[in-house]
Design a protein around this motif. Sequence first.
Motif, PDB file in Angstrom:
ATOM      1  N   LEU A 116       4.572  -2.691  -0.255  1.00  0.00           N
ATOM      2  CA  LEU A 116       4.696  -2.750  -1.711  1.00  0.00           C
ATOM      3  C   LEU A 116       3.385  -2.353  -2.382  1.00  0.00           C
ATOM      4  O   LEU A 116       3.386  -1.641  -3.397  1.00  0.00           O
ATOM      5  CB  LEU A 116       5.114  -4.147  -2.146  1.00  0.00           C
ATOM      6  N   ALA A 117       2.258  -2.786  -1.825  1.00  0.00           N
ATOM      7  CA  ALA A 117       0.956  -2.431  -2.396  1.00  0.00           C
ATOM      8  C   ALA A 117       0.732  -0.922  -2.340  1.00  0.00           C
ATOM      9  O   ALA A 117       0.234  -0.311  -3.303  1.00  0.00           O
ATOM     10  CB  ALA A 117      -0.163  -3.159  -1.642  1.00  0.00           C
ATOM     11  N   LEU A 118       1.104  -0.292  -1.231  1.00  0.00           N
ATOM     12  CA  LEU A 118       0.943   1.155  -1.104  1.00  0.00           C
ATOM     13  C   LEU A 118       1.826   1.900  -2.099  1.00  0.00           C
ATOM     14  O   LEU A 118       1.400   2.893  -2.709  1.00  0.00           O
ATOM     15  CB  LEU A 118       1.276   1.600   0.325  1.00  0.00           C
ATOM     16  N   GLY A 145      -1.651   4.647  -9.451  1.00  0.00           N
ATOM     17  CA  GLY A 145      -3.062   4.994  -9.416  1.00  0.00           C
ATOM     18  C   GLY A 145      -3.954   3.870  -8.926  1.00  0.00           C
ATOM     19  O   GLY A 145      -3.481   2.779  -8.586  1.00  0.00           O
ATOM     20  N   PRO A 146      -5.266   4.101  -8.906  1.00  0.00           N
ATOM     21  CA  PRO A 146      -6.223   3.171  -8.309  1.00  0.00           C
ATOM     22  C   PRO A 146      -6.227   1.773  -8.925  1.00  0.00           C
ATOM     23  O   PRO A 146      -6.512   0.797  -8.246  1.00  0.00           O
ATOM     24  CB  PRO A 146      -7.577   3.868  -8.539  1.00  0.00           C
ATOM     25  N   GLY A 147      -5.933   1.665 -10.217  1.00  0.00           N
ATOM     26  CA  GLY A 147      -6.006   0.360 -10.853  1.00  0.00           C
ATOM     27  C   GLY A 147      -4.722  -0.428 -10.829  1.00  0.00           C
ATOM     28  O   GLY A 147      -4.606  -1.450 -11.515  1.00  0.00           O
ATOM     29  N   ALA A 148      -3.761  -0.005 -10.040  1.00  0.00           N
ATOM     30  CA  ALA A 148      -2.434  -0.618 -10.069  1.00  0.00           C
ATOM     31  C   ALA A 148      -2.456  -2.102  -9.718  1.00  0.00           C
ATOM     32  O   ALA A 148      -1.688  -2.889 -10.267  1.00  0.00           O
ATOM     33  CB  ALA A 148      -1.507   0.122  -9.114  1.00  0.00           C
ATOM     34  N   VAL A 163       3.079  -6.645  -8.934  1.00  0.00           N
ATOM     35  CA  VAL A 163       1.705  -6.929  -8.510  1.00  0.00           C
ATOM     36  C   VAL A 163       1.599  -8.391  -8.074  1.00  0.00           C
ATOM     37  O   VAL A 163       0.969  -8.710  -7.053  1.00  0.00           O
ATOM     38  CB  VAL A 163       0.713  -6.618  -9.648  1.00  0.00           C
ATOM     39  N   ALA A 164       2.221  -9.274  -8.840  1.00  0.00           N
ATOM     40  CA  ALA A 164       2.221 -10.686  -8.458  1.00  0.00           C
ATOM     41  C   ALA A 164       2.840 -10.866  -7.079  1.00  0.00           C
ATOM     42  O   ALA A 164       2.345 -11.644  -6.249  1.00  0.00           O
ATOM     43  CB  ALA A 164       2.988 -11.500  -9.498  1.00  0.00           C
ATOM     44  N   THR A 165       3.921 -10.141  -6.799  1.00  0.00           N
ATOM     45  CA  THR A 165       4.591 -10.246  -5.517  1.00  0.00           C
ATOM     46  C   THR A 165       3.663  -9.866  -4.372  1.00  0.00           C
ATOM     47  O   THR A 165       3.650 -10.510  -3.316  1.00  0.00           O
ATOM     48  CB  THR A 165       5.842  -9.345  -5.504  1.00  0.00           C
ATOM     49  N   VAL A 166       2.868  -8.806  -4.556  1.00  0.00           N
ATOM     50  CA  VAL A 166       1.940  -8.374  -3.511  1.00  0.00           C
ATOM     51  C   VAL A 166       0.995  -9.503  -3.139  1.00  0.00           C
ATOM     52  O   VAL A 166       0.827  -9.847  -1.951  1.00  0.00           O
ATOM     53  CB  VAL A 166       1.153  -7.133  -3.975  1.00  0.00           C
ATOM     54  N   SER A 190      12.274  -9.493   2.157  1.00  0.00           N
ATOM     55  CA  SER A 190      10.974  -9.578   1.500  1.00  0.00           C
ATOM     56  C   SER A 190      10.767  -8.512   0.439  1.00  0.00           C
ATOM     57  O   SER A 190      10.320  -8.814  -0.663  1.00  0.00           O
ATOM     58  CB  SER A 190       9.860  -9.491   2.550  1.00  0.00           C
ATOM     59  N   LEU A 191      11.068  -7.270   0.756  1.00  0.00           N
ATOM     60  CA  LEU A 191      10.805  -6.202  -0.207  1.00  0.00           C
ATOM     61  C   LEU A 191      11.845  -6.149  -1.316  1.00  0.00           C
ATOM     62  O   LEU A 191      11.513  -6.203  -2.501  1.00  0.00           O
ATOM     63  CB  LEU A 191      10.744  -4.844   0.515  1.00  0.00           C
ATOM     64  N   VAL A 192      13.098  -6.071  -0.942  1.00  0.00           N
ATOM     65  CA  VAL A 192      14.151  -5.868  -1.940  1.00  0.00           C
ATOM     66  C   VAL A 192      14.490  -7.174  -2.660  1.00  0.00           C
ATOM     67  O   VAL A 192      14.353  -7.284  -3.878  1.00  0.00           O
ATOM     68  CB  VAL A 192      15.409  -5.261  -1.288  1.00  0.00           C
TER      69      VAL A 192
END
Length: 342
Positions: free
Chosen positions: A77-79, A86-89, A215-218, A262-264
């Motif tokens: 998910l982070a990738l 972008g970099p600040g995601a 982002v919270a999930t990551v 986990s992902l879906v």
Amino acid sequence: MSSPPPSATPSTGSAGRPGPSAAAGGRAAAAPALIWTALLLVYVLWGSTYLGIRITVESMPPLASAAARFAAAGVVLALVLRLRRGPGALRVDRRQLASAAVVGVLLLAGGNGLVVLAESGPPGVAVPSGIAALLVATVPLLVVLLRSATGDRPRLWTLAGVSLGFVGLVLLVLPSGGTGAVPLAGALTVVVGAASWSVGSFLSGRIRMPTDPFVATVYEMFAGAAVLAVLAVGRGELRGFDPGTVTTRSWLALGYLMVAGSLVAFTAYVWLLHHAPISLVATYAYVNPAVAVALGALLVAEPITAQVLLGGAVIVAGVALVVSTERPRRPAEQTTPEPARR
């Protein structure tokens, strides 16, 4: 659960999430079709994860496999977020990071980890996958109690619906024929996991979380995986463990848990906590058992008795009552403006 699922399973005050008073406002802004699509994913996929957990722990260490599941899903998910935004995601401040970590530990290490442990014992000690899902159905009742204790006032019919669902749960686990339906230690382990999941879900709407649910999930997955890994090492799960002894079916089940559970489903659940009333979201804990019991009976011969059918029917009635009273309102019916984002 994928517990819990419960998380997980999140009224927004400072976190930029709709607050308890905005359940009819900010949360309802999402299209009803999207809300129901996400609910169906959580209903079906999380219902199947209880069986997936049982198959995974047949030849894998329980907490270590759970840690691997969430770590891998978090990395993927982070990738995806990094590539798309972008970099600040994934940028968050320290307070948001700490909040996400606390919620992740409660949902995944406490909620999911304890369910995995309960399902991993030997025959006669382990909790069957369908029964584990039924025990997790205490989550909606606990969430409503938490809401009431903090000054929120759930609708009378919401309270009636979750109470009816809990009656169905009791019918399912009452001793029958002089013997208990489930091992006491295993049942208590699952209930404690459900309590941890409920607290994590409840707190996530009242502390300063990352404003983006993905982002919270990551960070929740990373925190949960880290604690699960530490606990696995502490329990000695990796001493003498040989990956070559893991069966193909356990590897496939772990892969399914990573993707579907986990992902879906977990990501859909976190999104729902931002856009739907929490009592509506929590109804997954009543539908998941039906899926889990059916799959357990079809695939691993877990018994379905008259007691299971009766309890299941009462639970479905509770779900219908909660869903009908907590359904998302249309924008024209909203009465509370969405809180300002921070």
